[in-house]
Scaffold this motif. Structure first.
Motif, PDB file in Angstrom:
ATOM      1  N   ARG A  38       0.838  -1.191   0.000  1.00 50.92           N
ATOM      2  CA  ARG A  38       0.000   0.000   0.000  1.00 50.92           C
ATOM      3  C   ARG A  38       0.874   1.242   0.000  1.00 50.92           C
ATOM      4  N   GLN A  39       0.283   2.311  -0.521  1.00 53.28           N
ATOM      5  CA  GLN A  39       1.003   3.583  -0.575  1.00 53.28           C
ATOM      6  C   GLN A  39       0.050   4.708  -0.211  1.00 53.28           C
ATOM      7  N   GLU A  44       6.238   6.176   1.183  1.00 50.38           N
ATOM      8  CA  GLU A  44       6.743   5.095   0.357  1.00 50.38           C
ATOM      9  C   GLU A  44       5.725   3.953   0.288  1.00 50.38           C
ATOM     10  N   ARG A  45       5.790   3.195  -0.785  1.00 50.76           N
ATOM     11  CA  ARG A  45       4.959   1.998  -0.872  1.00 50.76           C
ATOM     12  C   ARG A  45       5.494   0.986   0.136  1.00 50.76           C
ATOM     13  N   TYR A  94      -3.950   0.430  -2.556  1.00 49.07           N
ATOM     14  CA  TYR A  94      -3.478  -0.929  -2.323  1.00 49.07           C
ATOM     15  C   TYR A  94      -3.156  -1.597  -3.655  1.00 49.07           C
ATOM     16  N   TYR A  95      -1.975  -2.197  -3.703  1.00 47.86           N
ATOM     17  CA  TYR A  95      -1.493  -2.854  -4.914  1.00 47.86           C
ATOM     18  C   TYR A  95      -1.243  -4.326  -4.647  1.00 47.86           C
ATOM     19  N   ARG A 111       9.474  -5.068  -1.981  1.00 41.19           N
ATOM     20  CA  ARG A 111       8.926  -4.616  -3.266  1.00 41.19           C
ATOM     21  C   ARG A 111       9.764  -5.099  -4.436  1.00 41.19           C
ATOM     22  N   TRP A 117       2.883  -6.115 -11.243  1.00 41.06           N
ATOM     23  CA  TRP A 117       2.108  -5.244 -10.349  1.00 41.06           C
ATOM     24  C   TRP A 117       0.791  -4.861 -10.990  1.00 41.06           C
ATOM     25  N   GLY A 120      -3.633  -0.786  -8.776  1.00 41.77           N
ATOM     26  CA  GLY A 120      -3.998  -0.298  -7.452  1.00 41.77           C
ATOM     27  C   GLY A 120      -5.474  -0.005  -7.306  1.00 41.77           C
TER      28      GLY A 120
END
Length: 127
Positions: A38-39, A44-45, A94-95, A111, A117, A120
Motif C-alpha cells: 500500500r502507498q 513510500e509503498r 493498495y497494490y 517490493r 504489479w 492499485g
C-alpha cells in the motif's frame, strides 16, 4: 499479456471491513508468490501481506496483523485480502504483486522481489 487487476476498494468508516481482490490474467497465480502493498499520499509503498504458492504460509506487516487476512481462491486465479477493523491510517492505494517461484512455501516481503504489479485500488477509512 500479463495483467493483475485489483478490486474491492472504497470508502468505509473506521471499524468497518472491506475485501480486496487481485485477479490475474496471462499468468497462473498458483505458480506465483503474491503480495499486497500500500502507498499513502507522500509515503513510500510499503508491504502489507504475502502468501505462498501453497497458501499455507503467510506473512503480515506488524501494523495489520490480526486485522487483515490474505488468502488464495484456488480455481479462480485470484487472491483476496480481507480487511477488518479498519483504521484511518489504513487509508492508501493498495497494490497486488506477483513473483514466480519454484518453491511452494516461499513468501516475499520486499517490493523489489516482485515482477508484476497491478494498478492499485483506493481504500479510504474515515474516522
Amino acid at each position: 499479456q500479463v495483467q493483475l487487476v485489483e478490486s474491492g476498494g472504497g470508502l468505509v468508516q473506521a471499524g468497518g471491513s472491506l475485501r480486496l481482490s487481485c485477479t490475474a490474467s496471462g499468468l497462473p497465480l498458483s505458480e506465483y508468490v503474491v503480495g499486497w502493498f500500500r502507498q499513502a499520499p507522500g509515503k513510500e509503498r510499503e508491504f502489507v501481506a504475502t502468501i505462498s504458492r501453497s497458501g499455507y504460509k503467510t506473512d503480515y506487516a506488524d501494523a495489520v496483523k490480526g486485522r487483515l487476512t490474505i488468502s488464495r481462491i484456488h480455481g479462480e486465479n485470484r487472491v483476496n485480502l480481507q480487511m477488518n477493523n479498519l483504521k484511518p491510517e489504513d487509508t492508501a492505494v493498495y497494490y497486488c504483486a506477483a513473483d514466480f517461484s519454484l518453491s511452494v512455501s516461499t513468501v516475499r516481503v520486499q517490493r523489489s522481489q516482485y515482477d508484476y504489479w497491478g494498478q492499485g485500488t483506493q481504500v479510504t477509512v474515515s474516522s
